[in-house]
Design a protein around this motif. Structure first.
Motif, PDB file in Angstrom:
ATOM      1  N   ALA A  43       0.859  -1.196   0.000  1.00 33.62           N
ATOM      2  CA  ALA A  43       0.000   0.000   0.000  1.00 33.62           C
ATOM      3  C   ALA A  43       0.889   1.237   0.000  1.00 33.62           C
ATOM      4  N   TRP A  44       0.473   2.298  -0.720  1.00 34.02           N
ATOM      5  CA  TRP A  44       1.400   3.423  -0.931  1.00 34.02           C
ATOM      6  C   TRP A  44       0.698   4.755  -1.062  1.00 34.02           C
ATOM      7  N   GLN A  45       1.487   5.830  -0.919  1.00 33.55           N
ATOM      8  CA  GLN A  45       1.034   7.206  -1.157  1.00 33.55           C
ATOM      9  C   GLN A  45       2.208   7.965  -1.759  1.00 33.55           C
ATOM     10  N   ARG A  46       1.899   9.001  -2.574  1.00 32.31           N
ATOM     11  CA  ARG A  46       2.983   9.792  -3.177  1.00 32.31           C
ATOM     12  C   ARG A  46       2.897  11.242  -2.683  1.00 32.31           C
ATOM     13  N   PHE A  47       4.056  11.869  -2.410  1.00 30.85           N
ATOM     14  CA  PHE A  47       4.098  13.246  -1.880  1.00 30.85           C
ATOM     15  C   PHE A  47       5.107  14.089  -2.638  1.00 30.85           C
ATOM     16  N   ASN A  48       4.797  15.408  -2.741  1.00 31.50           N
ATOM     17  CA  ASN A  48       5.783  16.295  -3.354  1.00 31.50           C
ATOM     18  C   ASN A  48       6.284  17.368  -2.394  1.00 31.50           C
ATOM     19  N   ASN A  49       5.996  17.203  -1.105  1.00 32.10           N
ATOM     20  CA  ASN A  49       6.601  18.107  -0.110  1.00 32.10           C
ATOM     21  C   ASN A  49       6.715  17.424   1.251  1.00 32.10           C
ATOM     22  N   ALA A  50       7.692  17.893   2.034  1.00 28.53           N
ATOM     23  CA  ALA A  50       8.030  17.229   3.291  1.00 28.53           C
ATOM     24  C   ALA A  50       6.916  17.329   4.340  1.00 28.53           C
ATOM     25  N   PRO A  51       6.290  18.508   4.537  1.00 28.89           N
ATOM     26  CA  PRO A  51       5.274  18.569   5.610  1.00 28.89           C
ATOM     27  C   PRO A  51       4.139  17.567   5.411  1.00 28.89           C
ATOM     28  N   LYS A  52       3.651  17.430   4.181  1.00 32.83           N
ATOM     29  CA  LYS A  52       2.555  16.476   3.944  1.00 32.83           C
ATOM     30  C   LYS A  52       3.039  15.046   4.145  1.00 32.83           C
ATOM     31  N   ALA A  53       4.264  14.768   3.673  1.00 30.38           N
ATOM     32  CA  ALA A  53       4.820  13.421   3.825  1.00 30.38           C
ATOM     33  C   ALA A  53       4.944  13.078   5.308  1.00 30.38           C
ATOM     34  N   LYS A  54       5.408  14.062   6.101  1.00 23.78           N
ATOM     35  CA  LYS A  54       5.611  13.783   7.539  1.00 23.78           C
ATOM     36  C   LYS A  54       4.276  13.641   8.271  1.00 23.78           C
ATOM     37  N   ALA A  55       3.279  14.424   7.857  1.00 26.31           N
ATOM     38  CA  ALA A  55       1.957  14.300   8.478  1.00 26.31           C
ATOM     39  C   ALA A  55       1.419  12.880   8.246  1.00 26.31           C
ATOM     40  N   TYR A  56       1.634  12.389   7.026  1.00 26.92           N
ATOM     41  CA  TYR A  56       1.183  11.022   6.704  1.00 26.92           C
ATOM     42  C   TYR A  56       1.947   9.998   7.552  1.00 26.92           C
ATOM     43  N   LEU A  57       3.273  10.221   7.694  1.00 26.21           N
ATOM     44  CA  LEU A  57       4.091   9.292   8.495  1.00 26.21           C
ATOM     45  C   LEU A  57       3.588   9.233   9.940  1.00 26.21           C
ATOM     46  N   ARG A  58       3.223  10.416  10.492  1.00 21.40           N
ATOM     47  CA  ARG A  58       2.718  10.437  11.876  1.00 21.40           C
ATOM     48  C   ARG A  58       1.438   9.613  11.992  1.00 21.40           C
ATOM     49  N   GLN A  59       0.648   9.659  10.932  1.00 17.19           N
ATOM     50  CA  GLN A  59      -0.624   8.925  10.912  1.00 17.19           C
ATOM     51  C   GLN A  59      -0.392   7.408  10.863  1.00 17.19           C
ATOM     52  N   VAL A  60       0.560   6.936  10.004  1.00 17.75           N
ATOM     53  CA  VAL A  60       0.707   5.483   9.791  1.00 17.75           C
ATOM     54  C   VAL A  60       1.763   4.852  10.676  1.00 17.75           C
ATOM     55  N   GLY A  61       2.761   5.640  11.135  1.00 18.04           N
ATOM     56  CA  GLY A  61       3.798   5.111  12.025  1.00 18.04           C
ATOM     57  C   GLY A  61       4.827   4.250  11.312  1.00 18.04           C
ATOM     58  N   ALA A  62       5.756   3.708  12.111  1.00 20.70           N
ATOM     59  CA  ALA A  62       6.840   2.869  11.580  1.00 20.70           C
ATOM     60  C   ALA A  62       6.552   1.418  11.985  1.00 20.70           C
ATOM     61  N   PRO A  63       7.186   0.389  11.378  1.00 22.83           N
ATOM     62  CA  PRO A  63       8.113   0.497  10.250  1.00 22.83           C
ATOM     63  C   PRO A  63       7.413   0.947   8.961  1.00 22.83           C
ATOM     64  N   ILE A  64       8.182   1.586   8.100  1.00 28.67           N
ATOM     65  CA  ILE A  64       7.624   2.168   6.882  1.00 28.67           C
ATOM     66  C   ILE A  64       8.770   2.330   5.873  1.00 28.67           C
ATOM     67  N   VAL A  65       8.423   2.373   4.594  1.00 29.42           N
ATOM     68  CA  VAL A  65       9.466   2.442   3.561  1.00 29.42           C
ATOM     69  C   VAL A  65       9.346   3.763   2.806  1.00 29.42           C
ATOM     70  N   ILE A  66      10.474   4.477   2.666  1.00 29.58           N
ATOM     71  CA  ILE A  66      10.525   5.785   1.987  1.00 29.58           C
ATOM     72  C   ILE A  66      11.337   5.619   0.710  1.00 29.58           C
ATOM     73  N   LYS A  67      10.798   6.064  -0.424  1.00 31.34           N
ATOM     74  CA  LYS A  67      11.520   5.907  -1.693  1.00 31.34           C
ATOM     75  C   LYS A  67      11.538   7.214  -2.481  1.00 31.34           C
ATOM     76  N   ALA A  68      12.719   7.607  -2.932  1.00 30.56           N
ATOM     77  CA  ALA A  68      12.807   8.686  -3.914  1.00 30.56           C
ATOM     78  C   ALA A  68      12.132   8.169  -5.181  1.00 30.56           C
ATOM     79  N   ASP A  69      11.312   8.996  -5.832  1.00 28.97           N
ATOM     80  CA  ASP A  69      10.526   8.502  -6.971  1.00 28.97           C
ATOM     81  C   ASP A  69      11.406   8.073  -8.146  1.00 28.97           C
ATOM     82  N   GLY A  70      12.471   8.810  -8.415  1.00 30.91           N
ATOM     83  CA  GLY A  70      13.237   8.594  -9.651  1.00 30.91           C
ATOM     84  C   GLY A  70      14.440   7.692  -9.478  1.00 30.91           C
ATOM     85  N   LEU A  71      15.293   7.644 -10.505  1.00 30.60           N
ATOM     86  CA  LEU A  71      16.494   6.799 -10.487  1.00 30.60           C
ATOM     87  C   LEU A  71      17.505   7.373  -9.511  1.00 30.60           C
TER      88      LEU A  71
END
Ligand code: AMP
Ligand code: GLY
Length: 429
Positions: free
Chosen positions: A119-147
């Motif tokens: 299951a996944w979500q995509r973000f283009n800024n840090a505050p929204k990404a971090k708000a989502y992280l606070r919601q779902v918690g760890a462990p969690i996987v973070i990936k840069a979109d590109g190569l």
């Protein structure tokens, strides 16, 4: 057939070694190649980012097939440029190479086609990404979109690690690749790599392998491009392979064709075999390195007509046979890898190591300095062997490693440990 092979690593050396055995081969050219590839091919200083220059070379030298090893030229549109000139190429278009070039693109395809994935979500800024992280918690996987040269993925066990990974991406640690971030559920299970040759509509299963990403023994330390591999991957039973084909590869190929971007080339599926079945971690659009080296050792069919059939859309007419033996590759790297490495340390003993039956020494980052073979990169040699079991292949590979005299390099001594433990268990039963 004259063939142009693009690339300079151990993967391309293994491809060159296998192609050189084809009775259909005329002249093999490699751009840029390396000293190992030079044993099988005429190596050229051709700028592969200059698509017109590559096309011009192909016309002048009656190249019947271009085989692209690495992902970067594919993502940059080399296959499109050659196809426009009527030159046959094995490798996907830039649009289809987004399967590797953009994690978000692949996740959208999975959702559209019902391919099982985290299951996944995509973000283009840090505050929204971090708000989502606070919601779902760890462990969690973070990936840069590109190569990001295999370095853009963080499997975070804590929220602090996850926040730091998000900051790395948006603060430019991976350049443009980190402008968007995919955050996904951590999958639990055993990993396997499965390869498929594709012609846009048909997928031909092309072997399985297990990589060793971490630099240190026991899978410790930072991630690398791969410190060793073996094939086949024991988790990929015939039943599991059939499920992967039906649930993951076939729907993906259909989805790509439906959007007008049919996939031609090697589809490399990185899978997690979970309790709920196989799930896609990621696609790559090329052979793995060093996975290709073990696949080529086991392939018992002429490679050239297979790749030509894929480029022609005729894959349904061909098949591939595999040796029963296992193959294992040990990567020898320059001291310091995956960090900074010095070039120029002298390597001896490769001919003696290569002489053993069932052993091939594939060159990755090597160069010639006068008569001396020297290190010219991080990963330098791939010592590859066949054996009746992974245990036997591993013994043969390390016997060859021990013949190599290179003070500037190191290797992991435990490649294949999971499979060897499994074989020992089976023997004890
Ligand atoms: P990549 O650089 O994309 O090949 O990913 C590197 C590694 O990260 C993979 O081989 C996995 O071990 C791990 N990984 C990536 N995504 C996930 C996930 N969703 N769950 C667990 N591990 C993952
Ligand atoms: N060995 C991993 C890769 O080629 O992506």
């Amino acid at each position: 057939m004259n063939v142009l092979l693009i690339g300079s690593g151990g993967r391309e050396h293994a491809l060159a070694w296998k192609l050189a055995q084809s009775p259909l081969l005329g002249t093999l050219f490699a751009a840029p190649g390396n000293p190992g590839i030079a044993k099988h091919a005429s190596c050229l200083a051709l700028d592969v980012t200059d698509h017109d220059a590559v096309a011009g070379f192909c016309r002048q030298n009656e190249i019947a097939l271009v085989i692209v090893g690495p992902e970067a030229p594919l993502v940059a549109g080399l296959a499109d440029a050659l196809a426009r000139e009527g030159i046959k190429v094995f490798g996907p278009s830039a649009e289809a190479a987004k399967l590797e070039g953009s994690k978000g693109f692949t996740k959208e395809l999975c959702d559209r086609c019902g391919v099982p994935t985290a299951a996944w979500q995509r973000f283009n800024n840090a505050p929204k990404a971090k708000a989502y992280l606070r919601q779902v918690g760890a462990p969690i996987v973070i990936k840069a979109d590109g190569l990001a040269a295999g370095k853009g993925v963080t499997v975070a066990e804590t929220l602090d690690e996850a926040f730091a990974a998000v900051d790395d991406c948006f603060e430019g640690a991976f350049g443009d690749a980190g402008a968007e971030v995919v955050i996904e559920e951590k999958l639990v299970g055993e990993e396997a790599s499965c390869f498929f040759i594709c012609d846009g509509t048909t997928a031909l299963p092309f072997g399985t392998a297990q990589d060793h990403k971490a630099v240190g023994e026991g899978d410790t330390g930072p991630n690398t491009g791969g410190m060793g591999a073996y094939s086949p991957a024991p988790v990929m039973t015939p039943e599991m392979s059939a499920r992967v084909m039906r649930e993951i590869v076939e729907p993906s190929l259909r989805g790509m064709a439906e959007t007008g971007t049919p996939f031609t080339g090697v589809l490399f599926a990185g899978l997690m075999i979970t309790e709920d079945g196989p799930k896609l971690i990621e696609y790559n659009v090329r052979f793995g390195d060093p996975e290709c080296q073990v696949l080529m050792m086991r392939l018992d069919t002429d490679l050239l007509p297979l790749l030509a059939a894929a480029a022609d859309g005729r894959l349904a007419d061909v098949s591939a046979n595999w040796r029963d033996e296992a193959a294992l590759a040990v990567v020898m790297a320059t001291n310091g890898y995956p960090g900074r490495t010095d070039k120029g340390s002298v390597i001896g003993g490769t001919d003696a190591a290569d002489a053993a039956e069932g052993v091939e020494i594939f060159h990755a980052g090597t160069a010639l300095d006068g008569a001396n073979l020297v290190a010219a990169g991080g990963r330098v040699l791939n010592v590859t062997a066949l054996g009746a079991s992974v245990t036997a292949a591993r013994a043969a590979a390390y016997a060859a490693v021990d013949k190599i005299d290179w003070r500037g390099g190191f290797c992991r001594r435990d490649i294949g440990w999971r499979a060897v433990a499994r074989e020992n268990l089976e023997k004890a039963r």
